[in-house]
Design a protein around this motif. Structure first.
Motif, PDB file in Angstrom:
ATOM      1  N   ALA A  50       0.926  -1.298   0.115  1.00  0.00           N
ATOM      2  CA  ALA A  50      -0.051  -0.010   0.088  1.00  0.00           C
ATOM      3  C   ALA A  50       0.918   1.379  -0.104  1.00  0.00           C
ATOM      4  N   MET A  51       1.877   1.245   0.803  1.00  0.00           N
ATOM      5  CA  MET A  51       2.993   2.496   0.904  1.00  0.00           C
ATOM      6  C   MET A  51       3.717   2.571  -0.538  1.00  0.00           C
ATOM      7  N   ALA A  52       3.980   1.439  -1.237  1.00  0.00           N
ATOM      8  CA  ALA A  52       4.702   1.618  -2.496  1.00  0.00           C
ATOM      9  C   ALA A  52       3.546   2.173  -3.547  1.00  0.00           C
ATOM     10  N   VAL A  53       2.462   1.653  -3.556  1.00  0.00           N
ATOM     11  CA  VAL A  53       1.411   2.186  -4.589  1.00  0.00           C
ATOM     12  C   VAL A  53       1.094   3.653  -4.199  1.00  0.00           C
ATOM     13  N   LEU A  54       1.250   4.029  -3.024  1.00  0.00           N
ATOM     14  CA  LEU A  54       0.938   5.550  -2.627  1.00  0.00           C
ATOM     15  C   LEU A  54       1.999   6.413  -3.048  1.00  0.00           C
ATOM     16  N   VAL A  55       3.457   6.095  -2.956  1.00  0.00           N
ATOM     17  CA  VAL A  55       4.520   6.874  -3.410  1.00  0.00           C
ATOM     18  C   VAL A  55       4.385   6.987  -5.016  1.00  0.00           C
ATOM     19  N   LEU A  56       4.083   5.862  -5.618  1.00  0.00           N
ATOM     20  CA  LEU A  56       4.023   5.691  -7.127  1.00  0.00           C
ATOM     21  C   LEU A  56       2.727   6.940  -7.517  1.00  0.00           C
ATOM     22  N   ALA A  57       1.637   6.911  -6.609  1.00  0.00           N
ATOM     23  CA  ALA A  57       0.642   7.536  -7.339  1.00  0.00           C
ATOM     24  C   ALA A  57       0.974   9.105  -7.056  1.00  0.00           C
ATOM     25  N   LYS A  58       1.724   9.289  -6.142  1.00  0.00           N
ATOM     26  CA  LYS A  58       2.262  10.734  -5.850  1.00  0.00           C
ATOM     27  C   LYS A  58       3.044  11.139  -6.805  1.00  0.00           C
ATOM     28  N   LEU A  59       4.121  10.454  -7.471  1.00  0.00           N
ATOM     29  CA  LEU A  59       5.304  10.651  -8.267  1.00  0.00           C
ATOM     30  C   LEU A  59       4.309  10.947  -9.768  1.00  0.00           C
ATOM     31  N   GLN A 104      -4.643   5.400  -6.411  1.00  0.00           N
ATOM     32  CA  GLN A 104      -5.116   5.515  -5.119  1.00  0.00           C
ATOM     33  C   GLN A 104      -6.243   4.478  -4.561  1.00  0.00           C
ATOM     34  N   GLN A 105      -7.102   4.150  -5.558  1.00  0.00           N
ATOM     35  CA  GLN A 105      -8.130   3.221  -5.190  1.00  0.00           C
ATOM     36  C   GLN A 105      -7.436   1.588  -4.751  1.00  0.00           C
ATOM     37  N   LEU A 106      -6.392   1.305  -5.595  1.00  0.00           N
ATOM     38  CA  LEU A 106      -5.634   0.235  -5.344  1.00  0.00           C
ATOM     39  C   LEU A 106      -5.106   0.046  -4.000  1.00  0.00           C
ATOM     40  N   ARG A 107      -4.633   1.107  -3.655  1.00  0.00           N
ATOM     41  CA  ARG A 107      -4.010   1.490  -2.226  1.00  0.00           C
ATOM     42  C   ARG A 107      -4.959   1.275  -1.310  1.00  0.00           C
ATOM     43  N   ASP A 108      -6.054   1.694  -1.406  1.00  0.00           N
ATOM     44  CA  ASP A 108      -7.119   1.496  -0.411  1.00  0.00           C
ATOM     45  C   ASP A 108      -7.556   0.063  -0.570  1.00  0.00           C
ATOM     46  N   ALA A 109      -7.632  -0.507  -1.414  1.00  0.00           N
ATOM     47  CA  ALA A 109      -8.161  -1.867  -1.377  1.00  0.00           C
ATOM     48  C   ALA A 109      -6.976  -2.506  -0.848  1.00  0.00           C
ATOM     49  N   LEU A 110      -5.655  -2.564  -1.065  1.00  0.00           N
ATOM     50  CA  LEU A 110      -4.792  -3.393  -0.343  1.00  0.00           C
ATOM     51  C   LEU A 110      -4.738  -3.265   1.330  1.00  0.00           C
ATOM     52  N   PHE A 111      -5.051  -1.896   1.641  1.00  0.00           N
ATOM     53  CA  PHE A 111      -5.003  -1.505   3.086  1.00  0.00           C
ATOM     54  C   PHE A 111      -6.276  -1.998   4.007  1.00  0.00           C
ATOM     55  N   ALA A 112      -7.357  -2.056   3.333  1.00  0.00           N
ATOM     56  CA  ALA A 112      -8.594  -2.513   3.672  1.00  0.00           C
ATOM     57  C   ALA A 112      -8.672  -3.342   4.665  1.00  0.00           C
ATOM     58  N   ALA A 113      -7.978  -4.772   4.225  1.00  0.00           N
ATOM     59  CA  ALA A 113      -8.013  -5.874   5.134  1.00  0.00           C
ATOM     60  C   ALA A 113      -7.235  -5.634   6.524  1.00  0.00           C
ATOM     61  N   VAL A 114      -6.182  -4.828   6.467  1.00  0.00           N
ATOM     62  CA  VAL A 114      -5.268  -4.565   7.557  1.00  0.00           C
ATOM     63  C   VAL A 114      -5.937  -3.605   8.405  1.00  0.00           C
ATOM     64  N   GLY A 115      -6.636  -2.531   7.940  1.00  0.00           N
ATOM     65  CA  GLY A 115      -7.340  -1.497   8.885  1.00  0.00           C
ATOM     66  C   GLY A 115      -8.446  -2.369   9.511  1.00  0.00           C
ATOM     67  N   GLN A 116      -9.196  -3.094   8.850  1.00  0.00           N
ATOM     68  CA  GLN A 116     -10.440  -3.816   9.567  1.00  0.00           C
ATOM     69  C   GLN A 116      -9.925  -4.820  10.396  1.00  0.00           C
ATOM     70  N   ARG A 117      -8.934  -5.685  10.204  1.00  0.00           N
ATOM     71  CA  ARG A 117      -8.216  -6.533  11.170  1.00  0.00           C
ATOM     72  C   ARG A 117      -8.000  -5.826  12.538  1.00  0.00           C
ATOM     73  N   ALA A 118      -7.143  -4.559  12.569  1.00  0.00           N
ATOM     74  CA  ALA A 118      -6.938  -3.903  13.569  1.00  0.00           C
ATOM     75  C   ALA A 118      -8.149  -3.517  14.238  1.00  0.00           C
ATOM     76  N   PHE A 166      -3.071   7.973   4.817  1.00  0.00           N
ATOM     77  CA  PHE A 166      -3.396   8.314   3.456  1.00  0.00           C
ATOM     78  C   PHE A 166      -3.912   9.692   3.125  1.00  0.00           C
ATOM     79  N   SER A 167      -3.745  10.625   4.238  1.00  0.00           N
ATOM     80  CA  SER A 167      -4.130  12.036   3.995  1.00  0.00           C
ATOM     81  C   SER A 167      -2.757  12.845   4.222  1.00  0.00           C
ATOM     82  N   VAL A 168      -2.354  12.640   5.660  1.00  0.00           N
ATOM     83  CA  VAL A 168      -1.362  13.484   6.126  1.00  0.00           C
ATOM     84  C   VAL A 168       0.094  13.092   5.516  1.00  0.00           C
TER      85      VAL A 168
END
Length: 378
Positions: A50-59, A104-118, A166-168
């Protein structure tokens, strides 16, 4: 008030602010292990992806306005192959924007399982801990207040995970990338104006938001109080009716609602003040930078494409920055709600099993009723 009286007050406020910052970091540290658990490698892999996709999206997002500038310059006659160049660059610009949104949508999809588990683990641990507490605690504690604390705490964790990561984080990365572009493509003064504008915006936002957080805490306290009064009164409906206390209960409930109303009105008023101040700072910064770019075009040192590029970067920069006030305010609110939930989890149970305690083994026993009778009349 004399100067000597004011100094201790300032020191006390500074001490409170330091303690709040430490408390906030302690709360974040409590959540961090759920995002990076040693016993679940798949969670770590998803976070890294998710972090790798985030950086790629910003570039891609930072490079997209370059295509816009090139298309404008080509349409202005400053490039060769006028038609094909402009059309090709415009298509590339559209594809770049599409890729940014897709990543950005791919990043959210990758992180969804992590967030819901927490969230599930935190809610379960809090629920289980409350059941371990003694009867004395539950007798003296209001059920309505407990349910509200858990509800707000779990929602606070969800907000913190979603917006802080995903914002700050992306906003800071985008600020740095755009700062590099402004410095190398244009002039250091462009970077200086943008940096001063951002610094003023962040300072003003944080100062006013700290003030508003205190109002938010008061709103939470009154909301919890009103909720527990309502639930406890309804759970004991028969007792209220027996003693004819409906008006008394309504007055108690209304008292909490009145206090909540007063705090909510102050919160809304200060929000308007915050939005006006933020808008004024951003408008001033944008105006100064665009005047500088316009003078560069008139002087022949910049093209129309450069003017458009500067404007595109400012819009791309200040739109999410305008969202920062809301994000910071909600992060502070979430930390406050989570802190209350974690304090609840730190409550010690009066009765605990010793380490290695064996299960209770029952060897037998019986309950016998002899000559027991009951009736309302003969």
């Amino acid at each position: 008030m004399t100067a000597t009286d004011a100094q201790p007050a300032e020191d006390a406020n500074a001490a409170i602010a330091r303690e709040e910052r430490r408390s906030g970091w302690r709360t974040i540290n409590r959540v961090a292990p759920y995002l990076w658990p040693d016993d679940h490698p798949w969670v770590k892999k998803r976070v890294i992806a998710a972090m790798a996709v985030l950086v790629l999206a910003k570039l891609i997002a930072v490079g997209t306005p370059m295509l816009y500038k090139a298309a404008v310059d080509t349409l202005g006659g400053e490039g060769s192959t006028l038609l094909l160049g402009a059309v090709g660059l415009t298509v590339a610009y559209g594809m770049a924007r599409l890729m940014t949104n897709g990543f950005q949508q791919l990043r959210d999809a990758l992180f969804a399982a992590v967030g819901q588990r927490a969230l599930r683990q935190l809610a379960l641990e809090t629920f289980t801990h409350i059941h371990r507490l003694s009867m004395r605690y539950h007798i003296t504690r209001k059920t309505g207040g407990l349910s509200r604390i858990i509800e707000r705490g779990v929602k606070g964790v969800e907000f913190l995970l979603r917006f802080m990561l995903f914002s700050v984080g992306p906003l800071v990365l985008e600020l740095l990338l755009i700062a590099v572009v402004l410095f190398f493509l244009f002039d250091v003064w462009y970077l200086a104006v943008v940096a001063v504008t951002i610094a003023l915006y962040v300072w003003f936002t944080f100062k006013v938001t700290e003030w508003r957080v205190k109002l938010r805490r008061e709103m939470n306290d009154q909301d919890t109080d009103a909720n527990q009064k309502a639930i406890d009164s309804l759970l004991n409906f028969e007792t209220v009716k027996y003693f004819g206390n409906e008006d008394h209960e309504a007055d108690r409930f209304d008292s909490s609602l009145r206090n909540y109303e007063a705090a909510a009105v102050k919160s809304k008023t200060t929000l308007s003040f915050l939005n006006i101040g933020q808008g004024a700072i951003i408008a001033t910064g944008v105006t100064i930078v665009m005047v500088m770019a316009g003078m560069g075009v008139v002087g022949g040192t910049m093209t129309i494409g450069d003017f458009v590029l500067v404007n595109a970067y400012l819009v791309q920069l200040f739109l999410p920055l305008n969202f920062l006030g809301f994000v910071y305010r909600e992060i502070k609110r979430s930390l406050t709600d989570m802190e209350t939930m974690f304090e609840l989890m730190q409550e010690n149970a009066e009765v605990k099993d010793i380490p290695g305690a064996k299960a209770l083994a029952l060897g037998g026993g019986e309950v016998v009723f002899e000559d027991v009778s009951f009736s309302y009349d003969s």
